[in-house]
Scaffold this active site. Structure first.
Site, short mmCIF file in Angstrom:
data_model
loop_
_atom_site.label_atom_id
_atom_site.label_comp_id
_atom_site.label_asym_id
_atom_site.label_seq_id
_atom_site.Cartn_x
_atom_site.Cartn_y
_atom_site.Cartn_z
N HIS A 191 21.59 1.55 -3.80
CA HIS A 191 21.89 2.72 -4.62
C HIS A 191 21.45 2.48 -6.07
O HIS A 191 21.73 1.43 -6.63
CB HIS A 191 23.39 3.01 -4.55
CG HIS A 191 23.77 4.28 -5.21
ND1 HIS A 191 24.91 4.39 -5.95
CD2 HIS A 191 23.18 5.50 -5.26
CE1 HIS A 191 25.01 5.62 -6.42
NE2 HIS A 191 23.97 6.31 -6.01
N ASP A 238 -0.44 7.10 -9.29
CA ASP A 238 -1.83 7.45 -9.08
C ASP A 238 -2.69 6.20 -9.22
O ASP A 238 -2.17 5.11 -9.51
CB ASP A 238 -2.26 8.55 -10.06
CG ASP A 238 -2.06 8.19 -11.52
OD1 ASP A 238 -2.17 6.99 -11.87
OD2 ASP A 238 -1.79 9.09 -12.32
N HIS A 257 6.24 10.82 -21.35
CA HIS A 257 5.48 9.78 -20.64
C HIS A 257 5.82 8.38 -21.15
O HIS A 257 5.87 7.44 -20.36
CB HIS A 257 3.98 10.05 -20.76
CG HIS A 257 3.14 9.08 -20.01
ND1 HIS A 257 3.13 9.01 -18.63
CD2 HIS A 257 2.29 8.12 -20.44
CE1 HIS A 257 2.30 8.05 -18.25
NE2 HIS A 257 1.77 7.50 -19.32
N TYR A 316 -1.04 12.38 -15.12
CA TYR A 316 0.42 12.19 -15.17
C TYR A 316 1.05 12.49 -13.81
O TYR A 316 2.11 13.09 -13.73
CB TYR A 316 1.06 13.06 -16.25
CG TYR A 316 0.53 12.79 -17.63
CD1 TYR A 316 0.98 11.70 -18.35
CD2 TYR A 316 -0.43 13.62 -18.20
CE1 TYR A 316 0.50 11.43 -19.63
CE2 TYR A 316 -0.93 13.36 -19.47
CZ TYR A 316 -0.47 12.28 -20.18
OH TYR A 316 -0.95 12.01 -21.44
#
Length: 136
Positions: free
Chosen positions: A22, A30, A102, A125
């Site tokens: 948990h 990517d 980001h 992103y």
């Protein structure tokens, strides 16, 4: 060794997902995401676009309990099509989405239990972090 008929058949991914507890997190990245050398990683990238990131995310969601998804705010502007796809995927699974800058996403990425690199080459992103949930 068991030969699986369905689900994720990659042994590295199966191992790392089975170790999640948990609040642990997994990043599906990517092809261009910078991954620190100290991170546990599974590299699935084969050619540009293969495998594409959403198929890997969907596969993990079929296997794991996920309580939250984190994405970079910048995805909304630079990859709105992918943001819409992710929003639909996570809404179907009733998984809340947290969008963060980001720079903050990269700080979270440095602490994931495992990073799974895809061949995603089409969206900016596009990486996502999934936070492991609890079965009870």
């Amino acid at each position: 060794m068991k030969m699986f008929k369905t689900g994720i058949i990659n042994p590295q991914i199966n191992y790392h997902l089975s170790c999640l507890a948990h609040q642990d997190s997994v990043m599906i990245s990517d092809a261009a995401m910078e991954l620190p050398a100290y991170l546990n990683r599974v590299d699935l990238a084969y050619t540009p676009g293969i495998p594409e990131i959403t198929s890997v995310v969907k596969g993990i969601l079929k296997e794991c309990i996920v309580e939250k998804a984190c994405m970079a705010n910048e995805m909304k502007e630079y990859s709105p099509e992918l943001f819409a796809i992710y929003s639909e995927i996570f809404a179907k699974e009733d998984i809340p989405v947290e969008c963060i800058p980001h720079t903050e996403f990269c700080k979270l990425a440095d602490k994931v239990s495992v990073a799974i690199r895809t061949g995603e080459f089409h969206y900016h992103y596009s990486s996502v972090i999934l936070v492991s949930g609890c079965p009870y």
